[in-house]
Motif scaffolding. Sequence first.
Motif, short mmCIF file in Angstrom:
data_model
loop_
_atom_site.label_atom_id
_atom_site.label_comp_id
_atom_site.label_asym_id
_atom_site.label_seq_id
_atom_site.Cartn_x
_atom_site.Cartn_y
_atom_site.Cartn_z
N TRP A 78 -1.88 -2.08 -0.97
CA TRP A 78 -1.56 -3.58 -1.44
C TRP A 78 -2.35 -4.57 -1.07
O TRP A 78 -2.65 -5.40 -1.75
N THR A 84 -2.97 -1.97 -7.30
CA THR A 84 -2.28 -1.25 -6.83
C THR A 84 -0.75 -1.62 -6.63
O THR A 84 0.14 -0.76 -6.99
N HIS A 88 2.85 -0.08 -8.34
CA HIS A 88 4.16 0.44 -7.59
C HIS A 88 5.31 -0.48 -7.98
O HIS A 88 6.41 0.14 -8.42
N PRO A 110 5.13 0.63 -0.45
CA PRO A 110 5.67 1.13 -1.63
C PRO A 110 7.39 1.71 -1.44
O PRO A 110 8.14 1.31 -2.04
N ARG A 111 7.23 2.49 -0.28
CA ARG A 111 8.61 3.13 -0.23
C ARG A 111 9.54 2.11 0.80
O ARG A 111 10.79 2.51 0.81
#
Length: 171
Positions: A78, A84, A88, A110-111
Amino acid sequence: LATWMCVCTCGVAKEVLGKLLVNGTTKSCGCLKRKGTHKMSGTPEYIAWDNMKARCYRESHKHFIHYGGRGITVCDEWRDSFETFFAHMGFRPSKKHSVDRIDVNGNYEPRNCKWSDKETQASNQRLRSENTSGTKGVSFNKNSGKWMAYITSYGKYDYIGLYETKDQAAN
């Protein structure tokens, strides 16, 4: 003159003169003319990405102490690429949404990130330094010798009650 409310393919809503639509002069909100390969410089999503990095890496940023100063970072994929990040996160759902870390002590990745409104983010904060109970919304009332429970919403405290034990107040 007639105007139309249009939504650009980048997600920006803009009022446009009808004649500019008919003659083909207006093809976007302006994002096609912006610099950069992604054509999204200046959009709310790009600004959120840029601010996220500033909080974590620019020591002069007013909130650096709460992010980069605490060791919060942005994942490499990121940090190095808006495209990117956008792949996401996608478009923010509304003007009321901003990037929220699910684990407030975790990094931007992301998570661990989602779009959230201010009320949701307010309930997802780390404990304040003056909190001695270890539980959000619970404090010991020295005058009564009991545990007090309260809810904070939009900067206001709503008193719930006094309880004999910390567990009762937390529940």
